[in-house]
Structures are given as structure tokens and as C-alpha cells.
Motif scaffolding. Structure first.
Motif, short mmCIF file in Angstrom:
data_model
loop_
_atom_site.label_atom_id
_atom_site.label_comp_id
_atom_site.label_asym_id
_atom_site.label_seq_id
_atom_site.Cartn_x
_atom_site.Cartn_y
_atom_site.Cartn_z
N SER A 1 32.31 38.20 29.35
CA SER A 1 33.09 39.35 28.88
C SER A 1 32.45 40.68 29.29
O SER A 1 33.11 41.71 29.25
N PHE A 2 31.17 40.64 29.69
CA PHE A 2 30.49 41.86 30.13
C PHE A 2 30.42 41.95 31.65
O PHE A 2 29.75 42.83 32.20
N GLY A 3 31.11 41.04 32.36
CA GLY A 3 31.01 40.97 33.81
C GLY A 3 31.67 42.15 34.51
O GLY A 3 32.70 42.66 34.06
N ASP A 4 31.07 42.56 35.62
CA ASP A 4 31.65 43.65 36.42
C ASP A 4 31.81 43.25 37.89
O ASP A 4 32.04 44.10 38.74
N SER A 5 31.67 41.94 38.19
CA SER A 5 31.88 41.45 39.55
C SER A 5 32.39 40.03 39.48
O SER A 5 32.13 39.30 38.50
N ILE A 6 33.11 39.62 40.50
CA ILE A 6 33.69 38.28 40.52
C ILE A 6 32.61 37.21 40.64
O ILE A 6 32.73 36.11 40.09
N ILE A 7 31.50 37.51 41.33
CA ILE A 7 30.39 36.56 41.44
C ILE A 7 29.77 36.30 40.07
O ILE A 7 29.42 35.16 39.74
N ILE B 1 31.33 36.45 37.25
CA ILE B 1 32.29 35.60 36.52
C ILE B 1 32.16 34.15 36.98
O ILE B 1 32.22 33.21 36.18
N TYR B 2 32.00 33.94 38.30
CA TYR B 2 31.79 32.59 38.82
C TYR B 2 30.59 31.93 38.13
O TYR B 2 30.65 30.76 37.71
N LEU B 3 29.50 32.68 38.05
CA LEU B 3 28.26 32.13 37.48
C LEU B 3 28.42 31.82 36.00
O LEU B 3 28.04 30.73 35.55
N CYS B 4 29.00 32.76 35.25
CA CYS B 4 29.09 32.58 33.79
C CYS B 4 30.13 31.52 33.42
O CYS B 4 29.80 30.52 32.78
N ILE B 5 31.38 31.75 33.82
CA ILE B 5 32.45 30.83 33.43
C ILE B 5 32.40 29.54 34.24
O ILE B 5 32.45 28.44 33.69
N GLY B 6 32.28 29.68 35.57
CA GLY B 6 32.35 28.50 36.43
C GLY B 6 31.16 27.59 36.28
O GLY B 6 31.32 26.38 36.01
N VAL B 7 29.95 28.11 36.43
CA VAL B 7 28.76 27.27 36.45
C VAL B 7 28.26 26.96 35.04
O VAL B 7 28.17 25.79 34.65
N ILE B 8 27.97 28.01 34.24
CA ILE B 8 27.43 27.76 32.90
C ILE B 8 28.48 27.09 32.01
O ILE B 8 28.20 26.11 31.32
N GLY B 9 29.71 27.61 32.04
CA GLY B 9 30.77 27.00 31.25
C GLY B 9 31.08 25.59 31.70
O GLY B 9 31.30 24.69 30.88
N GLY B 10 31.11 25.35 33.01
CA GLY B 10 31.36 24.01 33.52
C GLY B 10 30.29 23.02 33.10
O GLY B 10 30.58 21.86 32.77
N CYS B 11 29.03 23.45 33.08
CA CYS B 11 27.94 22.59 32.62
C CYS B 11 28.13 22.22 31.14
O CYS B 11 27.93 21.07 30.74
#
Length: 426
Positions: free
Chosen positions: A104-110, A112-122
Motif C-alpha cells: 500500500s506504500f508502493g511507488d513503483s511497479i517493481i 508491487i511485484y516484490l510485495c504482492i507477487g513474491v512475498i504474498g505468493g510465498c
């Protein structure tokens, strides 16, 4: 399969009791795991405008999350075998909550990839594998029903999260919505707390006190080399490929997954292309999800019956054929009424398959080898999961959906038998 006593675990599962609370926890955990990547698409347009990203860049958020969720299966299997299901689901819930809050504090698409995609996916990967494993320890005869109820979390949560996310987006924006969604996903920690280890109900012959059946941390009584070899084998056990039934199951499921999610992606657009009004086209998926919600536990109830339980692999094959046949006739439908009928049949077929897909793997490989087997299956299935929807953009999707029908030929030509038998004696 002739019914014989279930002695693989060394105890008789309760098939009830606290197990139903475990199923409730698994329902929450699996519900978030399967519905979150789909429900997040509601925020994509706002994220795209805010971060000045292209549509293709935004679409990778859910793809990365799904890929990591499936690819993390072997790691999750090792952790479940080492520490048990309860702490792993709690850890997965924490990762999911943290991923949404930080995104929610993200300011770049990368970012968001790291937070939602990688951490959330794990986090979702830990939730999924651990929840499936703990069910196999509490249930045997009623396990299809338990799995059906747990897997019903996917359509239930999707129907709940989709309108909730739309309301949150209109009220708080995508950043506030992700913050609230992260708080909601912390409920996976509560679900994990319900998954207490199974306690052996009968006294061991040696007179020793009752013990926890679920795997506990290994004692340091083996040397480091043996421990590393054992852990590497559990992480990616290639000996499964020597098991004919597992290979048949894996090939069939890969073909099914290749075409399973394409209708969810393309059905509204296909309906609009046939002249259906936009809102009516969108409601087709709601109809499918509503039917799916009731079919999964219903399928589990039928599969738990005395006649179907020993023949569950053939019931699974029928569900595959039914699902594939529905998709093959879809291109012939060009009216709203017919597409509504298709959505209902699609919900029935989809619900039947996903109520049985892991149950058949449990029957095939046994409770002890199931965590490693499901980890290997999920990491392989992440590839058709990613490639299926793009490949389905073919004339009438026929080639993609042939995978559903071809699956059953493997079961008919090369029927497999489970390594253990199910006791139907009360």
C-alpha cells in the motif's frame, strides 16, 4: 480396491471431532490462497493510472503471485514436514498480511511485484500446502467431504472479496484497500491456530504416553550430512516419477490446468463479442462461482459414500470429461440463455474437479508422502497455469480445452491403484 484397515499412519483418524474445526481453518486459508490473485484485479486500473504503468505490466502482479504460490510448493512441503502445519499457516498468514500492508506504500511497479507477487505468493503457498496436509491427518473415510468443504473456500471467498474490494476501492482508494485487505488476511493466523497437531487416540502397546502424530522438529541425533540428504530428498523427491500412477496423475492434471482457467479469463469478453450486454456478461462468472460454491462440498459428500469412495479415481475422471465437454460446446453458444446454462455447467464441472483433485493425490501417494507429492505437483503446474490463458486465445479455444478430455484417456488406458487401501469399516 478392497477395503482393509488403514494402518499407514499407525492410528485410526477420528474423521470428525476437532477435525471439523481444522476444516474450517483450511476453508479460510485455502479461500484466501485461491481467491486473492483473482480479486486483486479490481485494483489494477487504479494502480495502473497511479504508477503510470502499462496494462501488461499490471497484469503480471497476479501472474507472479500465482507462479510463486505454485512454485513454492516444495519449500512449503519441507517446512510442514519439519515444523507441522500450525506454525506454517500462521507464518503464511503473517506474510500475506505484511505483503498487502507494505504494498500500500508502493511507488513503483517493481515494488508491487516484490510485495504482492513474491512475498504474498510465498504466504499463500505456505497456507495452501499446510492446510491440505493437516486435513489428511484428521480424516480418512470422510476425507473427500472434508476436502470438498475446505476447497469450497475458493468460490466463497471470491464472491465475498470481489464486491468488498470494489467497495473499499470506491471508499479508500487502492492504497487504503490494500491496507485493509492485509488486515483481513491476518485471519489466516487465526485459521492456523485451529490446526493443532493430531493426538493419537489409542494407547501404544509399549505403554508410553500418547504422542503427537504430526511431524515435529527433528532431534539432533543424526549427523549433518544425513540431515542434508534427507532434506534435499524431501524438497524435490524425483523418485515420484518412478510411480506410474503419479506420472499419469501429473500428466492429466497438467493438461487440465492448461485449459482450466481460460474460461474465467475469456468468458466475459466472449459473451460481449456475441452481443451480450456488459453487465450480463460479467454476471456469468458470478453464476459460475455461486454454483461452484455448493458443488464442491456436495461432491465431497458423494465421494465419501461407500460405493464411490473405493472408486474415487473414476469419479475424478468423470469430472474431467464433464468439464472438458462443457468447454468444447461453448463456442456453439451465442445467446445469453445458453451462456447462462454453460456457466452453470461450468461451475458444476469446475467444482467437481477441484473438490477431488487433491483427494485423489492423497489416495494415490498416501498420507506420509502427500506433502512432498503435492509440492512437486504444484511447482510443475505453475508453468501451464501461466501459459494456459494466453494459449487459449485461439479459434473457439478448442485446442486448449482438449486437454480436459484427453486427461481421462490416461485413466482409462492405464488405470492406477493406490498404494494403500481405504477402510470403510466404522
Amino acid at each position: 480396491m478392497s477395503p482393509t484397515p488403514a494402518c499407514e499412519l499407525g492410528y485410526k483418524p477420528l474423521d470428525g471431532g476437532w477435525g471439523w474445526m481444522v476444516v474450517f481453518g483450511a476453508h479460510i486459508s485455502i479461500g484466501f490462497a485461491y481467491s486473492t490473485p483473482k480479486a486483486l484485479s479490481i485494483f489494477f486500473k487504479e494502480i495502473q493510472e497511479d504508477l503510470s504503468a502499462s496494462y501488461s505490466e499490471i497484469a503480471w502482479i497476479s501472474s507472479i503471485m500465482l507462479a510463486v504460490m505454485y512454485a513454492g510448493g516444495p519449500v512449503s512441503s519441507v517446512l510442514v514436514g519439519r515444523f507441522g502445519s500450525r506454525p506454517i499457516v500462521i507464518l503464511g498468514g503473517l506474510l500475506c498480511g505484511v505483503s498487502m500492508v507494505t504494498a500500500s506504500f508502493g511507488d513503483s511497479i517493481i515494488y508491487i511485484y516484490l510485495c504482492i507477487g513474491v512475498i504474498g505468493g510465498c504466504g499463500l503457498s505456505l497456507n495452501l500446502n499446510a492446510s491440505l496436509t493437516i486435513i489428511s491427518k484428521y480424516f480418512l473415510v470422510k476425507r473427500p467431504l472434508a476436502n470438498g468443504l475446505a476447497m469450497a473456500g475458493s468460490p466463497v471467498f471470491l464472491c465475498f472479496l470481489a464486491p468488498l474490494n470494489q467497495y473499499l476501492l470506491a471508499t479508500f482508494g487502492w492504497r487504503g484497500s490494500l491496507l485493509i485487505l492485509g488486515g483481513l488476511m491476518l485471519n489466516c493466523c487465526v485459521a492456523g491456530a485451529l490446526m493443532r497437531p493430531v493426538i493419537q487416540p489409542c494407547k501404544p502397546s509399549s505403554g508410553t504416553p500418547q504422542k503427537m502424530v504430526e511431524e515435529q522438529p527433528n532431534k539432533p541425533n543424526i549427523n549433518l550430512k544425513q540431515s542434508c540428504i534427507k532434506n534435499s530428498k524431501n524438497f524435490l523427491d524425483l523418485s515420484f516419477f518412478k510411480h506410474r500412477g503419479f506420472v499419469i496423475y501429473l500428466i492429466g492434471n497438467m493438461m487440465f490446468i492448461f485449459g482450466a482457467y481460460a474460461p474465467i479469463v475469456f468468458l466475459p469478453a466472449y459473451a460481449i463479442n456475441q452481443g451480450i450486454e456488459e453487465y450480463s456478461a460479467a454476471y456469468l462468472l458470478s453464476i459460475m462461482g455461486f454454483v461452484d460454491m455448493f458443488v464442491r462440498p456436495g461432491t465431497g459428500l458423494v465421494a465419501s459414500s461407500r460405493w464411490i469412495r473405493p472408486r474415487i479415481q473414476y469419479f475424478f475422471s468423470f469430472a474431467m470429461v464433464f468439464n472438458g465437454t462443457c468447454h468444447l460446446v461453448c463456442p456453439l453458444l451465442n445467446s445469453h440463455a445458453l451462456l447462462v446454462a454453460y456457466a452453470v455447467l461450468f461451475g458444476i464441472g469446475f467444482g467437481m474437479v477441484f473438490a477431488l483433485i487433491f483427494e485423489c493425490l492423497m489416495d494415490l501417494m498416501g498420507n506420509q508422502r502427500f506433502p512432498s507429492a503435492v509440492g512437486l505437483v504444484t511447482i510443475i503446474e505453475c508453468f501451464p497455469m501461466l501459459l494456459g490463458p494466453p494459449a487459449a486465445d485461439l479459434p473457439h479455444h478448442v485446442i486448449c480445452y482438449l486437454g480436459d478430455v484427453l486427461t481421462v484417456s490416461l485413466h482409462i488406458l492405464y488405470p492406477y491403484k493406490a498404494d494403500h487401501h481405504i477402510s470403510l469399516v466404522a
